[in-house]
Every structure is written in C-alpha cells, then in structure tokens.
Design a protein around this motif. Structure first.
Motif, mmCIF file in Angstrom:
data_model
loop_
_atom_site.group_PDB
_atom_site.id
_atom_site.type_symbol
_atom_site.label_atom_id
_atom_site.label_comp_id
_atom_site.label_asym_id
_atom_site.label_seq_id
_atom_site.Cartn_x
_atom_site.Cartn_y
_atom_site.Cartn_z
ATOM 1 N N ARG A 34 0.478 12.809 -1.918
ATOM 2 C CA ARG A 34 1.708 12.969 -1.132
ATOM 3 C C ARG A 34 1.406 12.982 0.364
ATOM 4 O O ARG A 34 2.165 12.433 1.170
ATOM 5 N N VAL A 69 4.068 1.586 -0.895
ATOM 6 C CA VAL A 69 4.832 1.694 -2.135
ATOM 7 C C VAL A 69 3.926 2.150 -3.283
ATOM 8 O O VAL A 69 4.349 2.930 -4.146
ATOM 9 N N SER A 70 2.693 1.712 -3.281
ATOM 10 C CA SER A 70 1.781 2.097 -4.362
ATOM 11 C C SER A 70 1.492 3.593 -4.357
ATOM 12 O O SER A 70 1.145 4.165 -5.396
ATOM 13 N N HIS A 84 0.706 9.481 1.438
ATOM 14 C CA HIS A 84 1.971 8.746 1.482
ATOM 15 C C HIS A 84 2.759 9.129 2.734
ATOM 16 O O HIS A 84 3.312 8.260 3.431
ATOM 17 N N SER A 105 3.669 5.946 -4.174
ATOM 18 C CA SER A 105 4.644 6.562 -5.076
ATOM 19 C C SER A 105 4.159 6.474 -6.516
ATOM 20 O O SER A 105 4.227 7.445 -7.271
ATOM 21 N N TRP A 106 3.673 5.310 -6.883
ATOM 22 C CA TRP A 106 3.155 5.122 -8.242
ATOM 23 C C TRP A 106 1.935 5.995 -8.490
ATOM 24 O O TRP A 106 1.779 6.570 -9.568
ATOM 25 N N LEU A 107 1.072 6.097 -7.495
ATOM 26 C CA LEU A 107 -0.119 6.928 -7.639
ATOM 27 C C LEU A 107 0.262 8.406 -7.748
ATOM 28 O O LEU A 107 -0.352 9.161 -8.498
ATOM 29 N N THR A 108 1.294 8.824 -7.026
ATOM 30 C CA THR A 108 1.775 10.201 -7.129
ATOM 31 C C THR A 108 2.245 10.493 -8.555
ATOM 32 O O THR A 108 1.866 11.509 -9.151
ATOM 33 N N VAL A 109 3.042 9.610 -9.118
ATOM 34 C CA VAL A 109 3.533 9.798 -10.487
ATOM 35 C C VAL A 109 2.365 9.810 -11.470
ATOM 36 O O VAL A 109 2.314 10.653 -12.369
ATOM 37 N N GLN A 110 1.421 8.912 -11.283
ATOM 38 C CA GLN A 110 0.258 8.867 -12.177
ATOM 39 C C GLN A 110 -0.502 10.190 -12.125
ATOM 40 O O GLN A 110 -0.869 10.746 -13.158
ATOM 41 N N ARG A 111 -0.698 10.721 -10.919
ATOM 42 C CA ARG A 111 -1.388 12.004 -10.763
ATOM 43 C C ARG A 111 -0.584 13.144 -11.384
ATOM 44 O O ARG A 111 -1.150 14.060 -11.977
ATOM 45 N N LYS A 169 0.839 -1.196 0.000
ATOM 46 C CA LYS A 169 0.000 0.000 0.000
ATOM 47 C C LYS A 169 0.874 1.246 0.000
ATOM 48 O O LYS A 169 0.671 2.172 -0.784
#
Length: 154
Positions: free
Chosen positions: A72, A25-26, A75, A28-34, A23
């Motif tokens: 962020r 780690v995901s 996270h 970070s990926w969601l931040t980049v996607q946004r 959860k």
C-alpha cells in the motif's frame, strides 16, 4: 507536435507512460494477492462479512499486516508521483526536444521508479529509496523546467 506513434518522441512518451500506468495498476493486484496470502490486512469492517472468499471472518483480519501495508505504501508513492510524470513528460515532448534526450529522461524515470519499487519491496534502506526517488524527481524537475523555458521563449 504530431500525436502519432509515427512520431518517435510521442512513441517514447507512450511507452514510458504506459509502463508507469501498468506498474501503478499492478500495485492494486499485488495488494489483493498479499491480503489473500496473509488472510488479513483488510481495511473496512464489511470485509469481515462471511463470503465464499472469506468463509471464516475474524476481527484480526482488520489488523495492519506489514506485507500488505508495504505494498500500500508503494502504491501510495506511485499515486503521488505518477500524475506529475504523465503531465511533465507530455509537456516536455510537446517542446520537441532531441529524441535521445527524451529517451534518456523518460526511460530514466521509468527505470528509477522500477528500481524504487524493488528497493521498497525488498525493504532496503531509506537512503537507497530516497536516492532512487531523487533521481526520478530531478528528471521531472528538468523536464518541467525545459517545458517552461520553451514556453517562455516561444
């Protein structure tokens, strides 16, 4: 305590811990996607260099973007809470508590954190987020107290 997946207490901890790590780690990926979706919310001046992923850099891309900042903050909240869970959960199972209690507490923590994520992600009230955070925090306090009590009585 046997550190083996054949030990149901340890397996319970491993499941809960891996879910929480995945959860966090995901996020970070969601931040980049946004950031890609918004074409903004970048943080560093070098992010404005022309690249294949950013062919038209614009200083406005460094301005805060609420959809990116929300992830962020989620996270950051994970990073503030997850280490305590990983340690408290491990210390707790090291005391060999009843399996049902361990499952209730460890999985209860995981559920409280996933619900906290949903509440934060969907911009629910602070009261809702605080309630869900409090549930997880009380679980951590209980597990830590249990481990301390067991160590003092060993």
């Amino acid at each position: 305590m046997e550190l083996s997946l054949n030990n149901p207490l340890f397996a319970t901890y491993v499941i809960a811990a891996t879910l929480m790590i995945l959860k966090a780690v995901s996020m970070s990926w969601l931040t980049v996607q946004r950031m890609m979706q918004a074409n903004g919310g970048f943080r560093s001046p070098e992010d404005l260099r022309k690249t294949p992923l950013n062919p038209n850099p614009d200083p406005a891309q460094l301005a805060p973007n609420e959809s990116v900042e929300r992830i962020r903050r989620i996270h950051q909240n994970d990073l503030e809470n997850l280490p305590f869970f990983l340690v408290a959960g491990f210390l707790f199972i090291a005391t060999a508590p009843p399996l049902a209690l361990a499952q209730w507490l460890l999985y209860g923590y995981v559920v409280s954190r996933f619900l906290h994520f949903v509440a934060y992600f969907t911009a629910q009230t602070h009261d809702m987020r605080a309630t869900l955070w409090t549930i997880g925090s009380l679980i951590l306090i209980f597990m830590t107290g249990w481990a301390l009590w067991a160590a003092l009585n060993a």
